[in-house]
Design a protein around this motif. Structure first.
Motif, PDB file in Angstrom:
ATOM      1  N   VAL A  94       0.809  -1.225   0.000  1.00 50.21           N
ATOM      2  CA  VAL A  94       0.000   0.000   0.000  1.00 50.21           C
ATOM      3  C   VAL A  94       0.844   1.278   0.000  1.00 50.21           C
ATOM      4  CG1 VAL A  94      -2.108  -1.034   0.922  1.00 50.21           C
ATOM      5  CG2 VAL A  94      -0.432  -0.099   2.513  1.00 50.21           C
ATOM      6  N   GLY A  95       1.821   1.327  -0.890  1.00 46.60           N
ATOM      7  CA  GLY A  95       2.611   2.536  -1.048  1.00 46.60           C
ATOM      8  C   GLY A  95       3.781   2.706  -0.108  1.00 46.60           C
ATOM      9  N   PHE A  96       4.069   1.701   0.701  1.00 45.06           N
ATOM     10  CA  PHE A  96       5.184   1.761   1.633  1.00 45.06           C
ATOM     11  C   PHE A  96       6.154   0.607   1.388  1.00 45.06           C
ATOM     12  CE2 PHE A  96       1.954   4.164   3.760  1.00 45.06           C
ATOM     13  CZ  PHE A  96       2.636   5.164   4.419  1.00 45.06           C
ATOM     14  N   ALA A  97       7.444   0.903   1.395  1.00 44.79           N
ATOM     15  CA  ALA A  97       8.458  -0.152   1.410  1.00 44.79           C
ATOM     16  C   ALA A  97       8.545  -0.601   2.858  1.00 44.79           C
ATOM     17  CB  ALA A  97       9.797   0.383   0.917  1.00 44.79           C
ATOM     18  N   MET A  98       8.096  -1.830   3.122  1.00 43.91           N
ATOM     19  CA  MET A  98       7.973  -2.306   4.498  1.00 43.91           C
ATOM     20  C   MET A  98       9.250  -2.944   5.046  1.00 43.91           C
ATOM     21  SD  MET A  98       5.028  -1.200   5.077  1.00 43.91           S
ATOM     22  CE  MET A  98       4.776  -1.843   6.713  1.00 43.91           C
ATOM     23  N   SER A  99      10.019  -3.600   4.163  1.00 43.57           N
ATOM     24  CA  SER A  99      11.255  -4.235   4.610  1.00 43.57           C
ATOM     25  C   SER A  99      12.171  -4.453   3.420  1.00 43.57           C
ATOM     26  CB  SER A  99      10.971  -5.570   5.314  1.00 43.57           C
ATOM     27  OG  SER A  99      10.370  -6.475   4.419  1.00 43.57           O
ATOM     28  N   ARG A 100      13.456  -4.586   3.721  1.00 44.42           N
ATOM     29  CA  ARG A 100      14.437  -4.913   2.682  1.00 44.42           C
ATOM     30  C   ARG A 100      14.524  -6.427   2.540  1.00 44.42           C
ATOM     31  NH1 ARG A 100      19.673  -0.970   3.194  1.00 44.42           N
ATOM     32  NH2 ARG A 100      18.582   0.804   4.088  1.00 44.42           N
ATOM     33  N   ILE A 101      14.743  -6.875   1.305  1.00 44.56           N
ATOM     34  CA  ILE A 101      14.937  -8.298   1.033  1.00 44.56           C
ATOM     35  C   ILE A 101      16.082  -8.421   0.040  1.00 44.56           C
ATOM     36  CG2 ILE A 101      12.563  -8.987   1.522  1.00 44.56           C
ATOM     37  CD1 ILE A 101      12.030  -8.990  -1.487  1.00 44.56           C
ATOM     38  N   ASP A 102      16.613  -9.643  -0.123  1.00 42.76           N
ATOM     39  CA  ASP A 102      17.666  -9.810  -1.118  1.00 42.76           C
ATOM     40  C   ASP A 102      17.044 -10.186  -2.466  1.00 42.76           C
ATOM     41  OD1 ASP A 102      17.307 -12.662  -1.219  1.00 42.76           O
ATOM     42  OD2 ASP A 102      18.697 -12.900   0.443  1.00 42.76           O
ATOM     43  N   GLU A 103      17.847 -10.119  -3.511  1.00 41.17           N
ATOM     44  CA  GLU A 103      17.350 -10.336  -4.867  1.00 41.17           C
ATOM     45  C   GLU A 103      16.783 -11.741  -5.054  1.00 41.17           C
ATOM     46  OE1 GLU A 103      18.752  -9.581  -9.490  1.00 41.17           O
ATOM     47  OE2 GLU A 103      20.212  -9.392  -7.882  1.00 41.17           O
ATOM     48  N   GLU A 104      17.405 -12.740  -4.441  1.00 43.99           N
ATOM     49  CA  GLU A 104      16.910 -14.113  -4.582  1.00 43.99           C
ATOM     50  C   GLU A 104      15.531 -14.273  -3.949  1.00 43.99           C
ATOM     51  OE1 GLU A 104      20.353 -15.078  -2.747  1.00 43.99           O
ATOM     52  OE2 GLU A 104      21.456 -14.838  -4.613  1.00 43.99           O
ATOM     53  N   GLU A 105      15.349 -13.682  -2.783  1.00 45.82           N
ATOM     54  CA  GLU A 105      14.040 -13.743  -2.131  1.00 45.82           C
ATOM     55  C   GLU A 105      12.991 -13.013  -2.974  1.00 45.82           C
ATOM     56  OE1 GLU A 105      11.790 -12.612   2.064  1.00 45.82           O
ATOM     57  OE2 GLU A 105      13.936 -12.259   1.894  1.00 45.82           O
ATOM     58  N   ALA A 106      13.387 -11.882  -3.569  1.00 44.07           N
ATOM     59  CA  ALA A 106      12.464 -11.128  -4.428  1.00 44.07           C
ATOM     60  C   ALA A 106      12.023 -11.981  -5.614  1.00 44.07           C
ATOM     61  CB  ALA A 106      13.136  -9.844  -4.914  1.00 44.07           C
ATOM     62  N   ALA A 107      12.981 -12.628  -6.280  1.00 46.35           N
ATOM     63  CA  ALA A 107      12.656 -13.451  -7.441  1.00 46.35           C
ATOM     64  C   ALA A 107      11.756 -14.620  -7.058  1.00 46.35           C
ATOM     65  CB  ALA A 107      13.935 -13.959  -8.104  1.00 46.35           C
ATOM     66  N   ALA A 108      12.064 -15.279  -5.960  1.00 49.73           N
ATOM     67  CA  ALA A 108      11.264 -16.418  -5.515  1.00 49.73           C
ATOM     68  C   ALA A 108       9.844 -15.977  -5.154  1.00 49.73           C
ATOM     69  CB  ALA A 108      11.932 -17.100  -4.324  1.00 49.73           C
ATOM     70  N   THR A 109       9.724 -14.844  -4.488  1.00 49.41           N
ATOM     71  CA  THR A 109       8.409 -14.341  -4.096  1.00 49.41           C
ATOM     72  C   THR A 109       7.584 -13.962  -5.312  1.00 49.41           C
ATOM     73  OG1 THR A 109       9.298 -13.547  -1.994  1.00 49.41           O
ATOM     74  CG2 THR A 109       7.194 -12.616  -2.701  1.00 49.41           C
ATOM     75  N   LEU A 110       8.195 -13.267  -6.284  1.00 50.42           N
ATOM     76  CA  LEU A 110       7.474 -12.909  -7.504  1.00 50.42           C
ATOM     77  C   LEU A 110       7.004 -14.148  -8.257  1.00 50.42           C
ATOM     78  CD1 LEU A 110       9.537  -9.869  -8.809  1.00 50.42           C
ATOM     79  CD2 LEU A 110       7.131  -9.862  -8.103  1.00 50.42           C
ATOM     80  N   LYS A 111       7.836 -15.172  -8.281  1.00 54.67           N
ATOM     81  CA  LYS A 111       7.472 -16.421  -8.962  1.00 54.67           C
ATOM     82  C   LYS A 111       6.252 -17.052  -8.308  1.00 54.67           C
ATOM     83  CE  LYS A 111       9.437 -20.815 -10.455  1.00 54.67           C
ATOM     84  NZ  LYS A 111       8.914 -21.920  -9.716  1.00 54.67           N
ATOM     85  N   VAL A 112       6.269 -17.140  -6.991  1.00 57.82           N
ATOM     86  CA  VAL A 112       5.142 -17.735  -6.276  1.00 57.82           C
ATOM     87  C   VAL A 112       3.880 -16.893  -6.462  1.00 57.82           C
ATOM     88  CG1 VAL A 112       4.232 -18.279  -3.971  1.00 57.82           C
ATOM     89  CG2 VAL A 112       6.556 -18.960  -4.592  1.00 57.82           C
ATOM     90  N   LEU A 113       3.995 -15.575  -6.343  1.00 59.86           N
ATOM     91  CA  LEU A 113       2.829 -14.711  -6.505  1.00 59.86           C
ATOM     92  C   LEU A 113       2.230 -14.851  -7.902  1.00 59.86           C
ATOM     93  CD1 LEU A 113       3.988 -11.447  -4.697  1.00 59.86           C
ATOM     94  CD2 LEU A 113       2.297 -13.115  -3.897  1.00 59.86           C
ATOM     95  N   THR A 114       3.092 -14.949  -8.905  1.00 56.23           N
ATOM     96  CA  THR A 114       2.618 -15.131 -10.278  1.00 56.23           C
ATOM     97  C   THR A 114       1.899 -16.462 -10.413  1.00 56.23           C
ATOM     98  OG1 THR A 114       4.389 -13.745 -11.128  1.00 56.23           O
ATOM     99  CG2 THR A 114       3.320 -15.226 -12.692  1.00 56.23           C
ATOM    100  N   GLU A 115       2.475 -17.488  -9.836  1.00 56.28           N
ATOM    101  CA  GLU A 115       1.870 -18.818  -9.921  1.00 56.28           C
ATOM    102  C   GLU A 115       0.498 -18.883  -9.262  1.00 56.28           C
ATOM    103  OE1 GLU A 115       4.845 -21.382  -8.252  1.00 56.28           O
ATOM    104  OE2 GLU A 115       6.031 -21.394 -10.090  1.00 56.28           O
ATOM    105  N   ILE A 116       0.312 -18.170  -8.179  1.00 56.44           N
ATOM    106  CA  ILE A 116      -0.987 -18.231  -7.506  1.00 56.44           C
ATOM    107  C   ILE A 116      -1.926 -17.122  -7.970  1.00 56.44           C
ATOM    108  CG2 ILE A 116      -0.074 -19.428  -5.494  1.00 56.44           C
ATOM    109  CD1 ILE A 116      -0.249 -16.763  -3.957  1.00 56.44           C
ATOM    110  N   GLY A 117      -1.471 -16.293  -8.906  1.00 52.18           N
ATOM    111  CA  GLY A 117      -2.339 -15.280  -9.482  1.00 52.18           C
ATOM    112  C   GLY A 117      -2.487 -14.020  -8.667  1.00 52.18           C
ATOM    113  N   GLU A 118      -1.731 -13.879  -7.599  1.00 44.96           N
ATOM    114  CA  GLU A 118      -1.847 -12.698  -6.755  1.00 44.96           C
ATOM    115  C   GLU A 118      -1.090 -11.501  -7.330  1.00 44.96           C
ATOM    116  OE1 GLU A 118      -3.752 -12.160  -4.178  1.00 44.96           O
ATOM    117  OE2 GLU A 118      -4.515 -14.187  -4.128  1.00 44.96           O
ATOM    118  N   ALA A 119      -0.077 -11.753  -8.111  1.00 46.17           N
ATOM    119  CA  ALA A 119       0.736 -10.651  -8.628  1.00 46.17           C
ATOM    120  C   ALA A 119      -0.101  -9.706  -9.483  1.00 46.17           C
ATOM    121  CB  ALA A 119       1.923 -11.187  -9.417  1.00 46.17           C
ATOM    122  N   ALA A 120      -1.033 -10.235 -10.232  1.00 51.45           N
ATOM    123  CA  ALA A 120      -1.865  -9.390 -11.093  1.00 51.45           C
ATOM    124  C   ALA A 120      -2.655  -8.379 -10.280  1.00 51.45           C
ATOM    125  CB  ALA A 120      -2.802 -10.250 -11.930  1.00 51.45           C
TER     126      ALA A 120
END
Length: 104
Positions: free
Chosen positions: A55-81
């Motif tokens: 909701v418009g706030f950067a809540m925490s820092r993560i590393d690039e691998e965690e970002a990629a894995a999270t985006l992959k999972v979100l895409t797979e479950i349809g939440e990223a859209a």
């Protein structure tokens, strides 16, 4: 469901307002970085960092691998859209934001 979606900080939008531009899968938005900024450090130190945005706030820092894995999972479950749609509906007009910061 409330999700944080990974994005990479690509520019400082407004140092005084604690806003940086975050790229989330090609969508760029200005987000508040007060929760991830180091006190006393310039916001330019955050450029290149990966963060979880909610909701418009950067809540925490993560590393690039965690970002990629999270985006992959979100895409797979349809939440990223849904999260991407929410980002595109933001109120900050990036036309006025300098997306090409100068480097010293």
């Amino acid at each position: 469901m409330c999700l944080g979606i990974p994005g990479q900080i690509v520019a400082v939008a407004d140092e005084d307002a604690m806003l940086c531009v975050v790229d989330v899968s090609g969508v760029r938005r200005a987000v508040d970085v007060v929760c991830v900024a180091e006190p006393g450090a310039p916001l330019s130190d955050l450029v290149g960092a990966w963060v979880l945005v909610h909701v418009g706030f950067a809540m925490s820092r993560i590393d690039e691998e965690e970002a990629a894995a999270t985006l992959k999972v979100l895409t797979e479950i349809g939440e990223a859209a849904a999260e991407m749609e929410a980002l595109t509906q933001g109120s900050v007009d990036l036309v006025s934001v300098d997306l090409h910061p100068t480097t010293a």
